[in-house]
Design an enzyme around this catalytic site. Structure first.
Site, mmCIF file in Angstrom:
data_model
loop_
_atom_site.group_PDB
_atom_site.id
_atom_site.type_symbol
_atom_site.label_atom_id
_atom_site.label_comp_id
_atom_site.label_asym_id
_atom_site.label_seq_id
_atom_site.Cartn_x
_atom_site.Cartn_y
_atom_site.Cartn_z
ATOM 1 N N ASP A 21 -46.831 4.441 -7.107
ATOM 2 C CA ASP A 21 -47.875 4.517 -8.369
ATOM 3 C C ASP A 21 -49.191 4.136 -7.856
ATOM 4 O O ASP A 21 -49.518 3.412 -6.787
ATOM 5 C CB ASP A 21 -47.341 3.553 -9.222
ATOM 6 C CG ASP A 21 -48.044 3.814 -10.500
ATOM 7 O OD1 ASP A 21 -48.484 4.736 -10.818
ATOM 8 O OD2 ASP A 21 -47.897 2.781 -11.369
ATOM 9 N N GLY A 22 -50.217 4.944 -8.373
ATOM 10 C CA GLY A 22 -51.638 4.492 -8.270
ATOM 11 C C GLY A 22 -52.603 5.597 -7.614
ATOM 12 O O GLY A 22 -53.562 5.451 -7.555
ATOM 13 N N GLY A 24 -53.684 8.291 -8.992
ATOM 14 C CA GLY A 24 -54.742 8.598 -9.743
ATOM 15 C C GLY A 24 -55.867 7.605 -9.875
ATOM 16 O O GLY A 24 -57.060 7.837 -9.632
ATOM 17 N N ARG A 25 -55.663 6.507 -10.080
ATOM 18 C CA ARG A 25 -56.414 5.371 -9.813
ATOM 19 C C ARG A 25 -57.366 5.261 -8.604
ATOM 20 O O ARG A 25 -58.527 5.096 -8.493
ATOM 21 C CB ARG A 25 -55.988 4.019 -10.177
ATOM 22 C CG ARG A 25 -55.822 3.537 -11.718
ATOM 23 C CD ARG A 25 -55.128 2.332 -11.834
ATOM 24 N NE ARG A 25 -53.481 2.982 -11.819
ATOM 25 C CZ ARG A 25 -52.535 2.072 -11.708
ATOM 26 N NH1 ARG A 25 -52.569 0.679 -11.725
ATOM 27 N NH2 ARG A 25 -51.190 2.517 -11.664
ATOM 28 N N TRP A 26 -56.602 5.462 -7.512
ATOM 29 C CA TRP A 26 -57.282 5.406 -6.142
ATOM 30 C C TRP A 26 -58.501 6.333 -6.210
ATOM 31 O O TRP A 26 -59.196 6.523 -5.524
ATOM 32 C CB TRP A 26 -56.213 6.044 -5.101
ATOM 33 C CG TRP A 26 -56.576 5.857 -3.714
ATOM 34 C CD1 TRP A 26 -56.753 4.959 -2.857
ATOM 35 C CD2 TRP A 26 -57.186 7.136 -2.973
ATOM 36 N NE1 TRP A 26 -57.149 5.511 -1.580
ATOM 37 C CE2 TRP A 26 -57.352 6.454 -1.672
ATOM 38 C CE3 TRP A 26 -57.413 8.181 -3.207
ATOM 39 C CZ2 TRP A 26 -57.960 7.311 -0.659
ATOM 40 C CZ3 TRP A 26 -58.036 9.310 -2.383
ATOM 41 C CH2 TRP A 26 -58.199 8.544 -0.950
ATOM 42 N N HIS A 38 -53.240 12.376 -5.436
ATOM 43 C CA HIS A 38 -51.835 12.973 -5.127
ATOM 44 C C HIS A 38 -52.071 13.266 -3.677
ATOM 45 O O HIS A 38 -50.996 13.283 -2.787
ATOM 46 C CB HIS A 38 -51.441 13.851 -6.057
ATOM 47 C CG HIS A 38 -51.506 13.523 -7.547
ATOM 48 N ND1 HIS A 38 -50.637 12.168 -7.755
ATOM 49 C CD2 HIS A 38 -51.738 13.686 -8.741
ATOM 50 C CE1 HIS A 38 -50.837 12.148 -9.218
ATOM 51 N NE2 HIS A 38 -51.324 12.954 -9.765
ATOM 52 N N SER A 67 -39.367 12.507 -15.738
ATOM 53 C CA SER A 67 -39.199 13.298 -16.814
ATOM 54 C C SER A 67 -40.346 13.291 -17.827
ATOM 55 O O SER A 67 -40.811 14.279 -18.379
ATOM 56 C CB SER A 67 -38.311 13.180 -17.647
ATOM 57 O OG SER A 67 -37.887 11.850 -17.634
ATOM 58 N N ASN A 69 -43.608 12.733 -16.726
ATOM 59 C CA ASN A 69 -44.749 13.201 -16.258
ATOM 60 C C ASN A 69 -45.051 14.681 -16.611
ATOM 61 O O ASN A 69 -46.257 15.086 -16.621
ATOM 62 C CB ASN A 69 -44.574 13.199 -14.501
ATOM 63 C CG ASN A 69 -44.914 11.819 -13.957
ATOM 64 O OD1 ASN A 69 -44.304 11.486 -12.729
ATOM 65 N ND2 ASN A 69 -45.711 11.095 -14.688
ATOM 66 N N ARG A 195 -43.265 -2.856 -14.041
ATOM 67 C CA ARG A 195 -42.128 -2.388 -14.646
ATOM 68 C C ARG A 195 -41.350 -1.223 -13.972
ATOM 69 O O ARG A 195 -41.630 -0.937 -12.902
ATOM 70 C CB ARG A 195 -42.631 -1.599 -16.006
ATOM 71 C CG ARG A 195 -43.830 -0.860 -15.694
ATOM 72 C CD ARG A 195 -44.126 -0.195 -17.109
ATOM 73 N NE ARG A 195 -45.121 0.701 -16.875
ATOM 74 C CZ ARG A 195 -46.728 0.541 -16.845
ATOM 75 N NH1 ARG A 195 -47.198 -0.614 -17.175
ATOM 76 N NH2 ARG A 195 -47.328 1.185 -16.373
ATOM 77 N N SER A 197 -39.948 1.808 -15.448
ATOM 78 C CA SER A 197 -40.403 2.854 -15.929
ATOM 79 C C SER A 197 -39.071 3.958 -15.774
ATOM 80 O O SER A 197 -39.503 5.034 -15.185
ATOM 81 C CB SER A 197 -41.474 3.434 -15.006
ATOM 82 O OG SER A 197 -42.661 2.522 -15.371
HETATM 83 C C1 FPP Z 1 -48.155 8.017 -9.479
HETATM 84 O O1 FPP Z 1 -49.685 8.155 -9.543
HETATM 85 C C2 FPP Z 1 -47.760 9.288 -8.634
HETATM 86 C C3 FPP Z 1 -47.270 10.483 -9.248
HETATM 87 C C4 FPP Z 1 -46.987 10.623 -10.807
HETATM 88 C C5 FPP Z 1 -46.596 11.390 -8.619
HETATM 89 C C6 FPP Z 1 -46.263 10.987 -7.201
HETATM 90 C C7 FPP Z 1 -46.395 11.879 -6.315
HETATM 91 C C8 FPP Z 1 -46.880 11.852 -4.899
HETATM 92 C C9 FPP Z 1 -47.069 10.751 -3.969
HETATM 93 C C10 FPP Z 1 -46.745 13.153 -4.324
HETATM 94 C C11 FPP Z 1 -45.730 13.759 -4.042
HETATM 95 C C12 FPP Z 1 -44.871 13.253 -3.114
HETATM 96 C C13 FPP Z 1 -44.031 13.659 -2.318
HETATM 97 C C14 FPP Z 1 -42.767 13.066 -1.550
HETATM 98 C C15 FPP Z 1 -43.843 15.166 -2.221
HETATM 99 P P1 FPP Z 1 -50.494 8.060 -11.041
HETATM 100 O O2 FPP Z 1 -50.992 9.456 -11.238
HETATM 101 O O3 FPP Z 1 -49.474 7.826 -11.888
HETATM 102 O O4 FPP Z 1 -51.549 7.151 -10.654
HETATM 103 P P2 FPP Z 1 -52.227 6.316 -11.743
HETATM 104 O O5 FPP Z 1 -51.214 5.572 -12.259
HETATM 105 O O6 FPP Z 1 -53.190 5.397 -10.926
HETATM 106 O O7 FPP Z 1 -52.772 7.251 -12.765
#
Ligand code: FPP
EC number: 2.5.1.-
Length: 251
Positions: A21-22, A24-26, A38, A67, A69, A195, A197
């Site tokens: 997770d994270g 998007g925030r990164w 990503h 699911s 997402n 959590r 999730s």
């Molecule tokens: C959470 O970050 C990440 C995801 C919803 C997707 C995870 C996918 C990857 C790391 C890339 C795919 C991986 C492989 C192995 C192909 P977020 O977008 O929820 O971050 P945020 O909570 O900061 O918005």
């Protein structure tokens, strides 16, 4: 399996599950589009897969797309799907070199056909690899998985192939998508969210859980080692007393 981490004991779980997770925030913290987060997240996944294999894990399960997402903006979903496809095509050699078998859980039929095709091809090509199982949870939701198992069991009972008395925990586990795998003994979630999730709700019943504020694109092998050092400190009791647990139950 045990390793030394700068003098500290580092016990390696048999089955590690990660909520990555994270991303998007990164990206947002850097004024970048979320998809770039990503992209970096995929590079982190590659590094952590290789480090897990190097340390001798038997099973690594990554929550790559839930699911829920599907509800994200179409542009982000499309980019994630295309990233996943590229990752699989690009990393096939790595999986073969390190003898890693690819496995998938989730509602795979909802993924774009091209991704399904690449996934099936990669699973076939890596089917005989024995050193580590890499499971990607894609379009995955644990409640959905549990409902699927309940329906399948009800169907078997209804036609008389399965008696109700035979439906115990082991039998139920066999109807989940993770059938045949040991339950995760350790769960890591990055980004400071505390959590689960809808991830592996049945399978995580006894897992040790580790939350770190580090955002997934920044998560490095050093962070993984720190998590394993913490895992080594935890005594796993399975509901027993400390005295009953003198023996190492994870090895
Ligand atoms: C959470 O970050 C990440 C995801 C919803 C997707 C995870 C996918 C990857 C790391 C890339 C795919 C991986 C492989 C192995 C192909 P977020 O977008 O929820 O971050 P945020 O909570 O900061 O918005």
């Amino acid at each position: 399996m045990h390793f030394e981490n700068g003098g500290a004991e580092m016990r390696i779980p048999r089955h590690l599950a990660i909520i990555m997770d994270g991303n998007g925030r990164w990206a947002e913290q850097r004024g970048l589009p979320r998809i770039l987060g990503h992209h970096h997240g995929v590079e982190t996944a590659k590094v952590i897969i290789e480090e897990s294999r190097r340390l001798g894990l038997s099973y690594l399960t990554l929550y790559a797309f839930s699911s829920e997402n599907w509800g994200r903006p179409e542009e982000e979903v499309d980019s994630l799907m295309s990233l996943l496809n590229t990752f699989l095509e690009r990393e096939l050699e790595t999986l073969l070199t390190h003898r890693i078998r690819l496995n998938v859980i989730g509602a795979i039929h909802r993924l774009p056909e091209a991704v399904q095709h690449t996934l099936i091809g990669t699973m076939e090509r890596t089917a005989n690899n024995r050193d580590m199982v890499l499971t990607l949870a894609l379009s995955y939701g644990a409640r959905d998985e549990i409902l699927g198992a309940v329906k399948a069991i009800a169907g078997e009972v209804a036609v008389g192939r399965l008696g109700l008395d035979a439906v115990d925990e082991e039998c139920f586990s066999g109807f989940l998508q993770t059938a045949g795998m040991p339950d995760p003994d350790f769960l890591i979630r990055t980004s400071g969210e505390i959590r689960i999730s809808n991830f592996l709700l049945w399978q995580l019943a006894y897992a040790e859980i580790y939350f770190t504020p580090v955002l997934w694109p920044d998560f490095s092998p050093t962070h993984l080692h720190e998590a394993f050092t913490e895992f080594s400190r935890r005594q796993r009791r399975y509901g027993l007393t400390a005295d009953q647990c003198q023996d190492d139950v994870t090895d």
